[in-house]
Scaffold this motif. Structure first.
Motif, PDB file in Angstrom:
ATOM      1  N   PHE A 109      38.961  52.565  32.389  1.00  0.00           N
ATOM      2  CA  PHE A 109      38.624  51.097  33.035  1.00  0.00           C
ATOM      3  C   PHE A 109      38.820  50.097  31.882  1.00  0.00           C
ATOM      4  O   PHE A 109      39.132  48.939  31.958  1.00  0.00           O
ATOM      5  CB  PHE A 109      37.046  51.268  33.152  1.00  0.00           C
ATOM      6  CG  PHE A 109      36.472  50.143  33.874  1.00  0.00           C
ATOM      7  CD1 PHE A 109      36.738  49.481  35.019  1.00  0.00           C
ATOM      8  CD2 PHE A 109      35.442  49.354  32.910  1.00  0.00           C
ATOM      9  CE1 PHE A 109      36.137  48.654  35.438  1.00  0.00           C
ATOM     10  CE2 PHE A 109      35.044  48.334  33.457  1.00  0.00           C
ATOM     11  CZ  PHE A 109      35.327  47.885  34.705  1.00  0.00           C
ATOM     12  N   LEU A 110      38.264  50.491  30.579  1.00  0.00           N
ATOM     13  CA  LEU A 110      38.482  49.584  29.377  1.00  0.00           C
ATOM     14  C   LEU A 110      39.913  49.117  29.120  1.00  0.00           C
ATOM     15  O   LEU A 110      40.257  47.740  28.904  1.00  0.00           O
ATOM     16  CB  LEU A 110      37.731  50.195  27.994  1.00  0.00           C
ATOM     17  CG  LEU A 110      36.102  50.332  28.279  1.00  0.00           C
ATOM     18  CD1 LEU A 110      35.709  50.834  26.676  1.00  0.00           C
ATOM     19  CD2 LEU A 110      35.547  49.064  28.443  1.00  0.00           C
ATOM     20  N   GLY A 111      40.641  50.020  29.219  1.00  0.00           N
ATOM     21  CA  GLY A 111      42.193  49.724  29.035  1.00  0.00           C
ATOM     22  C   GLY A 111      42.515  48.655  30.111  1.00  0.00           C
ATOM     23  O   GLY A 111      43.635  47.744  29.841  1.00  0.00           O
ATOM     24  N   TRP A 112      42.235  48.989  31.581  1.00  0.00           N
ATOM     25  CA  TRP A 112      42.550  48.059  32.330  1.00  0.00           C
ATOM     26  C   TRP A 112      41.958  46.715  32.263  1.00  0.00           C
ATOM     27  O   TRP A 112      42.754  45.698  32.668  1.00  0.00           O
ATOM     28  CB  TRP A 112      41.734  48.653  33.760  1.00  0.00           C
ATOM     29  CG  TRP A 112      42.000  47.569  35.110  1.00  0.00           C
ATOM     30  CD1 TRP A 112      43.329  47.594  35.642  1.00  0.00           C
ATOM     31  CD2 TRP A 112      41.129  46.935  35.778  1.00  0.00           C
ATOM     32  NE1 TRP A 112      43.178  46.688  36.624  1.00  0.00           N
ATOM     33  CE2 TRP A 112      41.625  46.292  36.720  1.00  0.00           C
ATOM     34  CE3 TRP A 112      39.812  46.900  35.332  1.00  0.00           C
ATOM     35  CZ2 TRP A 112      41.077  45.467  37.537  1.00  0.00           C
ATOM     36  CZ3 TRP A 112      39.058  46.239  36.192  1.00  0.00           C
ATOM     37  CH2 TRP A 112      39.614  45.454  37.287  1.00  0.00           C
ATOM     38  N   LEU A 113      40.680  46.713  31.731  1.00  0.00           N
ATOM     39  CA  LEU A 113      40.107  45.303  31.515  1.00  0.00           C
ATOM     40  C   LEU A 113      41.234  44.529  30.263  1.00  0.00           C
ATOM     41  O   LEU A 113      41.022  43.396  30.283  1.00  0.00           O
ATOM     42  CB  LEU A 113      38.691  45.358  31.133  1.00  0.00           C
ATOM     43  CG  LEU A 113      37.802  45.729  32.243  1.00  0.00           C
ATOM     44  CD1 LEU A 113      36.185  45.765  31.813  1.00  0.00           C
ATOM     45  CD2 LEU A 113      37.737  44.802  33.141  1.00  0.00           C
ATOM     46  N   ALA A 114      41.438  45.269  29.292  1.00  0.00           N
ATOM     47  CA  ALA A 114      42.168  44.730  28.479  1.00  0.00           C
ATOM     48  C   ALA A 114      43.398  44.186  28.831  1.00  0.00           C
ATOM     49  O   ALA A 114      44.091  43.258  28.127  1.00  0.00           O
ATOM     50  CB  ALA A 114      42.384  45.825  27.333  1.00  0.00           C
ATOM     51  N   THR A 115      43.933  44.406  29.633  1.00  0.00           N
ATOM     52  CA  THR A 115      45.264  43.949  30.330  1.00  0.00           C
ATOM     53  C   THR A 115      45.030  42.427  30.656  1.00  0.00           C
ATOM     54  O   THR A 115      46.074  41.840  31.194  1.00  0.00           O
ATOM     55  CB  THR A 115      45.799  44.886  31.293  1.00  0.00           C
ATOM     56  OG1 THR A 115      44.858  44.963  32.473  1.00  0.00           O
ATOM     57  CG2 THR A 115      46.066  46.325  30.840  1.00  0.00           C
ATOM     58  N   GLY A 116      43.736  42.127  30.849  1.00  0.00           N
ATOM     59  CA  GLY A 116      43.680  40.914  31.455  1.00  0.00           C
ATOM     60  C   GLY A 116      43.919  39.656  30.361  1.00  0.00           C
ATOM     61  O   GLY A 116      43.831  38.280  30.613  1.00  0.00           O
ATOM     62  N   PHE A 139      40.769  37.490  43.350  1.00  0.00           N
ATOM     63  CA  PHE A 139      41.125  37.882  44.716  1.00  0.00           C
ATOM     64  C   PHE A 139      41.572  36.596  45.430  1.00  0.00           C
ATOM     65  O   PHE A 139      41.077  36.352  46.446  1.00  0.00           O
ATOM     66  CB  PHE A 139      39.634  38.332  45.213  1.00  0.00           C
ATOM     67  CG  PHE A 139      38.936  39.449  44.849  1.00  0.00           C
ATOM     68  CD1 PHE A 139      39.444  40.765  45.042  1.00  0.00           C
ATOM     69  CD2 PHE A 139      37.640  39.692  44.237  1.00  0.00           C
ATOM     70  CE1 PHE A 139      39.195  41.942  44.465  1.00  0.00           C
ATOM     71  CE2 PHE A 139      37.417  40.803  43.510  1.00  0.00           C
ATOM     72  CZ  PHE A 139      38.051  41.773  43.865  1.00  0.00           C
ATOM     73  N   GLY A 140      42.443  35.912  44.891  1.00  0.00           N
ATOM     74  CA  GLY A 140      43.425  34.931  45.307  1.00  0.00           C
ATOM     75  C   GLY A 140      42.575  33.664  45.417  1.00  0.00           C
ATOM     76  O   GLY A 140      43.262  32.639  45.911  1.00  0.00           O
ATOM     77  N   LYS A 141      41.328  33.564  44.789  1.00  0.00           N
ATOM     78  CA  LYS A 141      40.549  32.198  44.828  1.00  0.00           C
ATOM     79  C   LYS A 141      40.836  31.545  43.387  1.00  0.00           C
ATOM     80  O   LYS A 141      40.297  32.358  42.583  1.00  0.00           O
ATOM     81  CB  LYS A 141      39.237  32.384  45.336  1.00  0.00           C
ATOM     82  CG  LYS A 141      38.398  31.374  45.414  1.00  0.00           C
ATOM     83  CD  LYS A 141      37.039  31.471  45.870  1.00  0.00           C
ATOM     84  CE  LYS A 141      36.215  30.010  46.214  1.00  0.00           C
ATOM     85  NZ  LYS A 141      34.989  30.297  46.708  1.00  0.00           N
ATOM     86  N   PRO A 199      44.804  44.226  40.065  1.00  0.00           N
ATOM     87  CA  PRO A 199      45.170  43.447  41.211  1.00  0.00           C
ATOM     88  C   PRO A 199      43.772  42.616  41.593  1.00  0.00           C
ATOM     89  O   PRO A 199      44.115  41.800  42.700  1.00  0.00           O
ATOM     90  CB  PRO A 199      45.379  44.483  42.370  1.00  0.00           C
ATOM     91  CG  PRO A 199      44.405  45.526  41.952  1.00  0.00           C
ATOM     92  CD  PRO A 199      44.357  45.793  40.597  1.00  0.00           C
ATOM     93  N   VAL A 200      43.034  42.522  40.892  1.00  0.00           N
ATOM     94  CA  VAL A 200      41.799  41.783  41.116  1.00  0.00           C
ATOM     95  C   VAL A 200      41.930  40.421  40.671  1.00  0.00           C
ATOM     96  O   VAL A 200      41.754  39.453  41.485  1.00  0.00           O
ATOM     97  CB  VAL A 200      40.517  42.135  40.169  1.00  0.00           C
ATOM     98  CG1 VAL A 200      39.282  41.255  40.659  1.00  0.00           C
ATOM     99  CG2 VAL A 200      40.074  43.490  40.641  1.00  0.00           C
ATOM    100  N   GLY A 201      42.366  39.901  39.489  1.00  0.00           N
ATOM    101  CA  GLY A 201      42.843  38.615  39.283  1.00  0.00           C
ATOM    102  C   GLY A 201      44.216  38.334  38.884  1.00  0.00           C
ATOM    103  O   GLY A 201      45.189  39.364  38.550  1.00  0.00           O
ATOM    104  N   SER A 202      44.445  37.153  38.736  1.00  0.00           N
ATOM    105  CA  SER A 202      46.075  36.570  38.346  1.00  0.00           C
ATOM    106  C   SER A 202      45.966  35.390  38.028  1.00  0.00           C
ATOM    107  O   SER A 202      45.048  34.620  37.903  1.00  0.00           O
ATOM    108  CB  SER A 202      46.899  36.806  39.917  1.00  0.00           C
ATOM    109  OG  SER A 202      46.453  35.824  40.775  1.00  0.00           O
TER     110      SER A 202
END
Length: 378
Positions: free
Chosen positions: A69-76, A91-93, A109-112
């Motif tokens: 989970f922490l690794g996934w957050l670091a990719t932000g 979420f596209g907003k 896939p949560v943010g972009s």
């Protein structure tokens, strides 16, 4: 490996989850019955434990999930270039914009993140295409001779003539409203081109062909820029129009020779008019000066004549006053003054009265009178 005893990869009945078909299994009963949820969870946990070493319990499993989970957050984490602005989406907003440097947003896939080059200048050409230029507007018309697009360049003027106008628009993304550029317009390049062509046609439709070809060219550019900016702002497009450049303004090719003849004739007319005005500006002041000089000379002559007449009349009155007091003396004085004026500048020979000096004096010829004739002889 933990799953080495389950058979080789060619055995379709064995897989890491221990059941055919993966963790969901085939279910119980007929194919129409949904599988039991508890049973699925148990099978999934058992299948996942096969990947873990022996002795790896629930705490180890939770720690692994936490690390993942922490690794996934670091990719932000992401960087924004000096010429860019980042737009964060969750979420596209849209959630806000970020400036140049290191920034963070929830990872996919949560943010972009959308990065826009807000300081880069874009060029949109109307009426022509440069060699190798890609038409980003997907216009259906194809470039003709020399890259011309007559469907875009031919415009109707206010006096019902046709002008061939080619121009270029320089624009960029508005740094204060990049979100409008990203979300409000589907194809910004096509929109800018359509607005540019529409604005130019509106302005040309209110002008005359001769003024467009000559004096109004510098007025069309700022007028088109202002109209484009107003329309794009109404669209909330997030586009800033920097400049509109008229590259060429000509009549159509079929009548360009006649238009050039008309333009040359108008230029000759203007030149002759300027020459006539220059001649008039030179001659009229000279005539007025000569007339003023003649009037001043006449005034001076009149003043002089009147003054002399008044002086003569005053002199006569003075003499008459003296004549009444001493007539004989006045007559003698007038005679002497008259003879002085008459004989003052002439050569004279004075002879005494022979009756008083005797008759032995012989007359003589005034030789000085013949001196000019004697001087001319050799």
């Amino acid at each position: 490996m933990p799953w080495s005893n389950q058979g080789g990869p060619g055995n379709q009945d064995n897989n890491p989850w221990g059941e055919p078909g993966g963790p969901w299994g085939s279910g119980s009963g007929d194919g129409n019955q949904p599988p039991n949820l508890d049973e699925l969870l148990r099978r999934g946990k058992d299948g996942f434990n096969q990947f873990l070493p022996s002795g790896f319990g629930g705490k180890g499993f939770a720690a692994a999930l936490l690390v993942l989970f922490l690794g996934w957050l670091a990719t932000g984490l992401y960087t924004v270039g000096p010429n860019e602005i980042g737009l964060n989406l969750v979420f596209g907003k849209y959630r806000g914009k970020t400036q140049a440097g290191l920034n963070y947003n929830l990872p996919a896939p949560v943010g972009s993140v959308i990065k826009l080059a807000v300081t880069d200048r874009n060029l949109t050409d109307v009426g022509f295409r440069d060699s190798g230029q890609v038409d980003v507007s997907h216009h259906t018309s194809a470039p003709g001779r020399n890259g011309e697009v007559s469907e875009e360049s031919l415009m109707l003027t206010g006096d019902e003539n046709i002008a061939d106008i080619k121009f270029r628009v320089v624009w960029q993304i508005d740094p204060s409203k990049p979100e409008d550029y990203a979300f409000n317009v589907a194809n910004p390049h096509s929109t800018v081109k359509a607005v540019a062509e529409s604005a130019m046609r509106e302005i040309v439709g209110q002008s005359q062909i001769q003024k467009i070809l000559t004096a109004d060219r510098k007025l069309i550019e700022p007028a088109c820029q202002a109209l484009m900016q107003k329309v794009l702002d109404d669209y909330h497009s997030g586009v800033m129009v920097l400049q509109v450049l008229l590259l060429s303004v000509d009549p159509p090719q079929s009548v360009i020779a006649a238009f050039r003849d008309v333009t040359a004739a108008q230029q000759d007319l203007q030149r002759l008019r300027n020459e006539a005005e220059a001649y008039a500006n030179r001659v009229v002041p000279e005539a007025r000066g000569a007339a003023a000089r003649i009037l001043q000379e006449a005034e001076a002559y009149r003043e002089q004549t009147v003054a002399e007449a008044r002086g003569q009349a005053g002199r006569f009155e003075k003499i008459y006053e003296q004549y009444k007091n001493a007539p004989a003396l006045t007559r003698e004085r007038l005679y002497i003054e008259t003879m002085e004026r008459v004989l003052g500048g002439a050569d004279k020979v004075i002879l005494d009265d022979p009756s008083k000096t005797g008759s032995n004096i012989a007359p003589f010829v005034p030789l000085p009178a013949f001196a000019p004739f004697q001087g001319g002889r050799k």
